[in-house]
Design a protein around this motif. Structure first.
Motif, short mmCIF file in Angstrom:
data_model
loop_
_atom_site.label_atom_id
_atom_site.label_comp_id
_atom_site.label_asym_id
_atom_site.label_seq_id
_atom_site.Cartn_x
_atom_site.Cartn_y
_atom_site.Cartn_z
N GLY A 10 0.80 -1.22 0.00
CA GLY A 10 0.00 0.00 0.00
C GLY A 10 0.83 1.27 0.00
O GLY A 10 0.29 2.36 -0.13
N GLN A 11 2.15 1.16 0.14
CA GLN A 11 3.02 2.34 0.08
C GLN A 11 2.87 2.96 -1.31
O GLN A 11 2.82 2.26 -2.31
CB GLN A 11 4.46 1.93 0.33
CG GLN A 11 5.44 3.07 0.27
CD GLN A 11 6.89 2.58 0.45
OE1 GLN A 11 7.15 1.38 0.51
NE2 GLN A 11 7.80 3.51 0.53
N THR A 12 2.76 4.27 -1.37
CA THR A 12 2.49 4.94 -2.63
C THR A 12 3.67 5.81 -3.05
O THR A 12 4.29 6.47 -2.24
CB THR A 12 1.24 5.84 -2.50
OG1 THR A 12 0.16 5.03 -2.08
CG2 THR A 12 0.89 6.50 -3.81
N ILE A 68 10.28 10.88 -9.73
CA ILE A 68 9.47 10.07 -8.80
C ILE A 68 9.50 10.75 -7.44
O ILE A 68 10.56 11.16 -6.96
CB ILE A 68 10.04 8.64 -8.69
CG1 ILE A 68 10.01 7.97 -10.06
CG2 ILE A 68 9.26 7.84 -7.66
CD1 ILE A 68 10.68 6.63 -10.09
N TYR A 69 8.31 10.85 -6.81
CA TYR A 69 8.18 11.51 -5.50
C TYR A 69 7.50 10.59 -4.51
O TYR A 69 6.77 9.67 -4.89
CB TYR A 69 7.36 12.80 -5.64
CG TYR A 69 8.02 13.81 -6.52
CD1 TYR A 69 8.97 14.68 -6.01
CD2 TYR A 69 7.72 13.88 -7.87
CE1 TYR A 69 9.60 15.61 -6.81
CE2 TYR A 69 8.34 14.81 -8.68
CZ TYR A 69 9.27 15.66 -8.15
OH TYR A 69 9.89 16.56 -8.95
N ARG A 70 7.71 10.86 -3.25
CA ARG A 70 7.05 10.08 -2.20
C ARG A 70 5.59 10.45 -2.05
O ARG A 70 4.80 9.65 -1.57
CB ARG A 70 7.77 10.29 -0.87
CG ARG A 70 9.14 9.71 -0.85
CD ARG A 70 9.58 9.47 0.57
NE ARG A 70 10.86 8.80 0.58
CZ ARG A 70 11.03 7.52 0.40
NH1 ARG A 70 10.00 6.75 0.20
NH2 ARG A 70 12.23 6.98 0.41
N ASN A 125 1.19 2.07 -6.30
CA ASN A 125 1.17 1.42 -4.99
C ASN A 125 2.11 0.23 -5.00
O ASN A 125 2.25 -0.45 -6.03
CB ASN A 125 -0.23 0.92 -4.63
CG ASN A 125 -1.14 2.05 -4.20
OD1 ASN A 125 -0.68 3.13 -3.86
ND2 ASN A 125 -2.44 1.82 -4.23
N TYR A 126 2.71 -0.04 -3.83
CA TYR A 126 3.59 -1.20 -3.72
C TYR A 126 2.73 -2.46 -3.67
O TYR A 126 1.79 -2.56 -2.90
CB TYR A 126 4.47 -1.10 -2.48
CG TYR A 126 5.42 -2.26 -2.35
CD1 TYR A 126 6.51 -2.36 -3.19
CD2 TYR A 126 5.20 -3.27 -1.41
CE1 TYR A 126 7.39 -3.43 -3.10
CE2 TYR A 126 6.06 -4.33 -1.31
CZ TYR A 126 7.15 -4.42 -2.16
OH TYR A 126 8.01 -5.47 -2.06
N GLY A 146 6.98 -5.14 -6.45
CA GLY A 146 7.18 -3.92 -7.23
C GLY A 146 5.99 -3.00 -7.11
O GLY A 146 5.04 -3.27 -6.37
N PHE A 147 6.02 -1.92 -7.84
CA PHE A 147 4.94 -0.94 -7.79
C PHE A 147 4.05 -1.10 -9.01
O PHE A 147 4.52 -1.37 -10.12
CB PHE A 147 5.53 0.48 -7.76
CG PHE A 147 6.13 0.83 -6.43
CD1 PHE A 147 5.38 1.48 -5.48
CD2 PHE A 147 7.44 0.49 -6.12
CE1 PHE A 147 5.92 1.80 -4.25
CE2 PHE A 147 7.99 0.80 -4.90
CZ PHE A 147 7.23 1.47 -3.95
#
Length: 177
Positions: free
Chosen positions: A98-100, A113-115, A154-155, A161-162
């Protein structure tokens, strides 16, 4: 004892006296020349010493500035090293499902790419977008038609992977379904 001095003896003594005076003048002249040469050498040596001292002071000041710049560069390098270590630890950290991440696209091509989406929006101000720009969904338009767009990813733990959050609906092949 009584001595009788004759004229030739007196002339001989006067001649010896004149010769001695000339010799004294010559020696005094030589001594004066030697003294003058020593004084000139002393002035020359003093001048060289003063120039050397001035050069030493100048080199000392340059060295001091260089050492200060070196210390500042070492401090900056240390800070960057710390930041790199922090980022590596963060990168090597365990990914959470769920990490984006947000990819900033420029005419459909990945730019950065940004957090977070907010970081991506903030970066577009550097590239000519006003800070109060209203972002709206791309909708049916192609990513190549939009100057700047953001795509969230999303991870996915299963694929390690994303993946895109919004997947395009597959179009039927050959028109049949």
């Amino acid at each position: 004892m009584i001595r009788i001095v004759t004229t030739p003896r007196l002339e001989s003594l006067e001649y010896a006296c004149r010769t001695a005076r000339e010799y004294v003048r010559e020696v005094a002249g030589s001594a004066n020349e030697a003294f003058g040469e020593h004084v000139r050498e002393l002035y020359a040596v003093t001048d060289r010493a003063e120039r050397a001292e001035a050069t030493t002071n100048e080199v000392g000041a340059i060295l001091k500035r260089a050492m200060e710049e070196l210390a500042a560069a070492q401090q900056e390098l240390l800070l960057r090293d710390i930041e790199i270590r922090r980022l590596r630890e963060e990168l090597e950290g365990e990914r959470v499902a769920g990490q984006t991440l947000t990819v900033l696209l420029h005419y459909g091509e990945p730019h950065t790419i940004y957090r977070s989406r907010e970081d991506a929006y903030a970066d577009t101000t550097v590239h000519g977008r006003p800070t109060d720009h209203v972002w709206r969904p791309r909708g049916e338009r192609s990513a190549r038609e939009c100057e700047w767009s953001c795509e969230p990813f999303n991870y996915d733990g299963a694929s390690n992977g994303f993946r895109r959050v919004f997947m395009a609906s597959p179009e039927p092949v050959g028109g049949g379904a």
